[in-house]
Design an enzyme around this catalytic site. Structure first.
Site, PDB file in Angstrom:
ATOM      1  N   ASP A   1       0.778  -1.118  -0.046  1.00  0.00           N
ATOM      2  CA  ASP A   1      -0.097  -0.027  -0.048  1.00  0.00           C
ATOM      3  C   ASP A   1       1.001   1.076  -0.086  1.00  0.00           C
ATOM      4  O   ASP A   1       2.105   1.155   0.270  1.00  0.00           O
ATOM      5  CB  ASP A   1      -0.757  -0.172   1.265  1.00  0.00           C
ATOM      6  CG  ASP A   1      -1.804   1.011   1.390  1.00  0.00           C
ATOM      7  OD1 ASP A   1      -2.361   1.345   0.182  1.00  0.00           O
ATOM      8  OD2 ASP A   1      -2.298   1.364   2.391  1.00  0.00           O
TER       9      ASP A   1
ATOM     10  N   GLU B   1       2.441   5.038  -4.052  1.00  0.00           N
ATOM     11  CA  GLU B   1       2.211   5.812  -5.409  1.00  0.00           C
ATOM     12  C   GLU B   1       3.712   6.641  -5.546  1.00  0.00           C
ATOM     13  O   GLU B   1       3.861   6.749  -6.704  1.00  0.00           O
ATOM     14  CB  GLU B   1       1.225   6.999  -5.092  1.00  0.00           C
ATOM     15  CG  GLU B   1      -0.096   6.254  -5.136  1.00  0.00           C
ATOM     16  CD  GLU B   1      -0.407   5.513  -3.991  1.00  0.00           C
ATOM     17  OE1 GLU B   1       0.017   5.476  -2.741  1.00  0.00           O
ATOM     18  OE2 GLU B   1      -0.981   4.492  -4.077  1.00  0.00           O
TER      19      GLU B   1
ATOM     20  N   ASP C   1      -9.037   3.765  -2.009  1.00  0.00           N
ATOM     21  CA  ASP C   1      -9.815   4.272  -1.006  1.00  0.00           C
ATOM     22  C   ASP C   1     -11.253   4.622  -1.461  1.00  0.00           C
ATOM     23  O   ASP C   1     -11.604   6.046  -1.386  1.00  0.00           O
ATOM     24  CB  ASP C   1      -9.240   5.236   0.052  1.00  0.00           C
ATOM     25  CG  ASP C   1      -7.974   4.429   0.783  1.00  0.00           C
ATOM     26  OD1 ASP C   1      -8.118   3.347   0.743  1.00  0.00           O
ATOM     27  OD2 ASP C   1      -7.288   5.316   1.153  1.00  0.00           O
TER      28      ASP C   1
HETATM   29  C1  GLC Z   1      -4.601   3.251   3.012  1.00  0.00           C
HETATM   30  C2  GLC Z   1      -5.194   1.788   1.940  1.00  0.00           C
HETATM   31  C3  GLC Z   1      -6.059   1.489   2.991  1.00  0.00           C
HETATM   32  C4  GLC Z   1      -5.565   0.916   4.414  1.00  0.00           C
HETATM   33  C5  GLC Z   1      -4.806   2.134   5.095  1.00  0.00           C
HETATM   34  C6  GLC Z   1      -4.408   1.893   6.314  1.00  0.00           C
HETATM   35  O1  GLC Z   1      -5.642   4.346   2.890  1.00  0.00           O
HETATM   36  O2  GLC Z   1      -5.668   2.432   0.920  1.00  0.00           O
HETATM   37  O3  GLC Z   1      -6.928   0.219   2.287  1.00  0.00           O
HETATM   38  O4  GLC Z   1      -6.484   0.323   5.083  1.00  0.00           O
HETATM   39  O5  GLC Z   1      -4.297   2.894   4.210  1.00  0.00           O
HETATM   40  O6  GLC Z   1      -3.394   1.091   5.903  1.00  0.00           O
END
Ligand code: GLC
Length: 826
Positions: free
Chosen positions: A414, A417, A489
């Site tokens: 995650d 980017e 998200d």
């Molecule tokens: C980001 C991710 C989400 C995750 C969060 C906490 O917002 O896109 O899926 O739950 O981080 O890690």
């Protein structure tokens, strides 16, 4: 007088400033032309064009500005991609022509402009004659003449409609919590699209993939009616031109350049439950147990950032998870695999080993003065591994050892980017680029993909023959080689659910087949109805995962009361029943790049109805199962039935004529779904997780076609290891010939023995009972059986119980699982 003098001085300084004010500079006249084995190099005063043939359907166009060195590093393309010599070239006074078995590239000499045509001379695509490929400073754009009826599809994870005409897009991977449904850009960049038009009475299509990772802009006739264009803010203009007569052919060519998925573990195709965050361990176990108690099938449970100590990657919070190994093994016994989140930011903290090692071994992104870049994410101030440095990738890969040792098999990448609070990652930060050096401007869009690559390669090595499951948020073209992708998200709203559907369709066109969206929406709280609809649709997504943000209400299948729980169970049961079909579609994706979740534009690109706002969300799973999504406030919808075969309501077998539109009921319990005549859909009995064996019968549903021959591959292997690479698979082709009235099971290839010993062939919509039927010459009889895919029906019997009123009545034939070619003739 002074005034005049100043004016003179000012105008002189303007004139002398010359190209301080940059103007558009197009490729001019060819000054030299040099043929080589795989193409041609043409130089003009402005730059150099190298056209390289890769296959009869693929030609790469590479423009380098004069004074620059040609740039050859690409993370998007496969390493083993080889150019081809199979073409003819000829030169005339005004053009240079390259002719392959499929297309003609004609490069005019003055000025240098590009035209692609078919072998019979029909225009496929050509440069806008005045602009061609042009620079403004370092920014370079290719302008293509816009054809009046031209449509554009693809571009991957982009908002907007199925047809991109009239829209413009930017590729710059962006962390965008709760993005609006028209936001651009969001998390991932796949600069690939397909153009469609009718020229000289012929239906023509082509693909263009711009292989450049700088920030880029695509214009499909937005604010102009003259051209479509693609621009990159720096670097060379490199694009692959693909010509084919079908969209699947274009996707196959595109993925021959950027690669295809390798088979993921079968368990990752089961239902996945996530939350930000499940903790402590007892809570994780409670969730897993509830799935089993409630008999809702599921395979994966996630640990989001709270499992770590102060959000430090590769650590555990000892209070919340005192015995990770014990917990994971208990989960395993219950049929659950565990996936953990892994962000790239490494907390700056003395004594923290990932930090110490990274600093010591020079593995982090750096400022030009060689100090490590520091930015803020969850753990606070962090350094960021440079995934374009091979040493960093190796170190990163090895860092998963402890997680692998405690039994983790799913790795969720995650914030890649890369995201930093404030979103302004400084452009001067340096990336290694395999030692060639570059800045964040070029590294940004490939960061996520290289992180997924390092994670995939590292965990694959550590797992010694077992398949890891990788999920990433950011990526670039080629990310499919390493990872599944989810759409970040999203928000709990009907509009977002519908947007997610379009994005999964569009990702599939862009060569990324293993995709999903957060079921229920990440941010916000869905209504009962919205969750019910979302999980019904999400049950068909290649990646079927529910997820929700911290502090939001629970989003497990049972969190919305009994009615919704029943709906969720029914659709997840269906998913598990369809796993033989879904897994076979994954296998197809690994071979040809064809997506599992398919926009109707793949099969029916020239049917203008499918682009209609009312129908653009319809999609198929594999070839023949069409879903017509409905939002949560509607109880009926209008459906378009494309193609030339009849369509059968999935739940009742009622028939719809091709080319028609019809209103259908869509109570919350029933997501409209239809099967196209000629389809062959293999299913299995309901299981609670993929570690459980289904019954010994494989149910093969065959839907009557008007005419023609159709086929379906059924692929099995152990679902867990790479032994399929050494022949341990079972791959059977089933052919249904409506005209000759037979169904043939070809001898399965490969040496994997499936546990199925029987096939029940269930014939839908066959008006006449296949009389006088025989199996390989021995006469046999079909029995009447009843099928129901709708839990709402009493005595729900998904796969063929005794014949009953009110059910779908089908003809059933049972045969032993074929070892050799087996034909059924009637
Ligand atoms: C980001 C991710 C989400 C995750 C969060 C906490 O917002 O896109 O899926 O739950 O981080 O890690």
């Amino acid at each position: 007088m002074l005034h005049r003098l100043l004016l003179l001085l000012f105008s002189c300084s303007m004139a002398c400033a010359g190209d301080v004010y940059q103007k558009n500079q197009s490729m001019g006249k060819a000054e030299s032309i040099k043929a080589f084995d795989h193409g041609v190099e043409i130089k003009t005063a402005e730059g150099t064009l190298i056209a390289t043939v890769f296959s009869p359907t693929i030609i790469k166009m590479h423009f380098t500005k004069k004074s620059r060195e040609s740039d050859t590093l690409s993370y998007a393309k496969r390493h083993d991609l080889q150019p081809s010599k199979a073409f003819k070239a000829n030169e005339s006074s005004d053009a240079y022509r390259i002719e392959t078995d499929s297309l003609i590239l004609s490069i005019s000499k003055n000025p240098v402009r590009i035209r692609f045509s078919t072998k019979s001379g029909i225009l496929i695509n050509e440069d806008e004659s005045a602009f061609g490929t042009s620079w403004i400073g370092e920014e370079v754009t290719t302008y293509k003449k816009l054809i009046s009826d031209e449509k554009f599809i693809g571009m991957g994870e982009k908002t907007g409609g199925l047809n991109r005409r009239g829209e413009g897009f930017t590729h710059w991977n962006t962390d965008y919590f709760g993005y609006p449904t028209n936001a651009d850009p969001i998390y991932m960049s796949t600069p690939f699209y397909i153009g469609l038009h009718e020229s000289q009475g012929a239906k023509v299509m082509y693909g263009i993939f711009m292989d450049n990772s700088y920030k880029s802009h695509f214009n499909f006739g937005a604010s102009n009616d003259r051209f479509s264009s693609f621009t990159t803010e720096d670097g060379d203009m490199v694009y692959y031109f693909i010509y084919h007569t079908t969209v699947p052919g274009i996707i196959e060519s595109y993925t021959s350049i950027t690669g295809r998925i390798t088979l993921p573990p079968l368990w990752s195709l089961g239902f996945q439950q996530c939350r930000y965050s499940y903790y402590p361990d007892k809570e994780v176990l409670r969730i897993a147990e509830t799935f089993r108690e409630k008999k809702i099938p599921a395979d994966v449970i996630y640990l989001d950032i709270h499992y770590m100590d102060k959000y430090k990657i590769f650590t555990w919070n000892q209070d919340r998870f005192p015995d990770p190994k014990g917990m994971i093994s208990t989960l395993k016994q219950k049929g659950f695999n565990t996936a953990v989140i892994i962000d790239p930011g490494i907390k700056v903290e003395k004594g923290y080993s990932a930090y110490e090692q990274g600093v010591e071994q020079n593995l982090f992104l750096k400022y030009p003065d060689a100090t490590d870049y520091t930015g803020q994410v969850w753990p606070g101030w962090c350094h960021f591994p440079d995934f374009t440095n091979p040493d960093t990738r190796t170190w990163w890969g090895n860092s998963f050892k402890d997680l692998v040792d405690v039994g983790i098999r799913g790795f969720w990448n995650d914030m890649n980017e890369p995201a930093t609070w404030g979103q302004r990652f400084p452009d001067l930060v340096e990336f290694s680029f395999e030692g060639l050096k570059g800045t964040h401007r070029r590294g940004h869009n490939v960061y996520g993909m290289q992180m997924a690559r390092a994670t995939f390669e590292g965990t694959k090595d550590l797992l010694k023959g077992e398949r890891p499951f990788i999920l990433t948020r950011a990526g670039f073209s080629g990310v499919q080689r390493y990872s599944a992708v989810w759409t970040g998200d999203n928000v709990s709203s009907d509009d977002h659910m519908m947007l997610g559907i379009r994005m999964l369709s569009s990702l599939g066109i862009a060569g990324v087949p293993y995709v999903g969206m957060d079921i229920g929406g990440f941010s916000g709280n869905p209504s009962k109805e919205l969750f019910a609809r979302w999980i019904s649709i999400g049950a068909f997504a290649p990646l079927s995962r529910a997820h929700v943000c911290v502090d939001n209400k629970d989003q497990e299948p049972w969190s919305f009361g009994e009615r919704v729980e029943d709906i969720a169970r029914n659709y997840l049961n269906l998913r598990y029943m369809m796993l033989p079909y879904i897994y076979s579609s994954f296998h197809e994706a690994s071979q040809s790049g064809m997506p599992i979740w398919r926009s109707l534009a793949i099969e029916y690109p020239f049917d203008s109805k499918i682009y209609d706002g009312r129908y653009q969300h319809q999609f198929t799973i594999g070839k023949g199962l069409m879903i017509a999504p409905v939002n949560s406030v509607q109880e009926f919808t209008k459906v378009y039935f494309p193609g030339s075969q009849p369509w059968y309501d999935f739940y009742s077998d009622s028939k719809y004529a091709p080319g028609t539109e019809d209103h259908v009921d869509a109570p919350l319990e029933k997501l409209p779904a239809f099967v196209q005549g000629g389809s062959i859909i293999p299913m299995q009995s309901i299981i609670q997780h993929t570690g459980e064996k289904s019954s010994d019968t494989l149910f093969v549903h065959v839907y009557a076609a008007n005419s023609g021959i159709t086929n379906q591959q059924i692929y099995h292997d152990d679902g867990l290891t790479y032994s399929y690479e050494k022949g341990a698979y079972s791959h059977m082709n089933i052919i249904y010939d409506a005209g000759k009235k037979n169904i043939t099971f070809e001898a399965p290839k490969g040496n994997y023995k499936t546990h199925h010993s029987v096939i029940a062939i269930l014939l839908h919509g066959f008006d006449e009972v296949p009389k006088g039927m025989n199996i390989n010459g021995t006469s046999t009889k079909a029995e009447k059986r009843s099928v129901s895919f709708m839990k709402a029906l009493s005595n729900f019997d998904p796969l063929g119980g005794p014949a009953r009123e009110g059910f779908m009545n089908v003809q059933a034939i049972h045969i032993p699982y074929p070892k050799a070619k087996t034909s059924i003739q009637w």
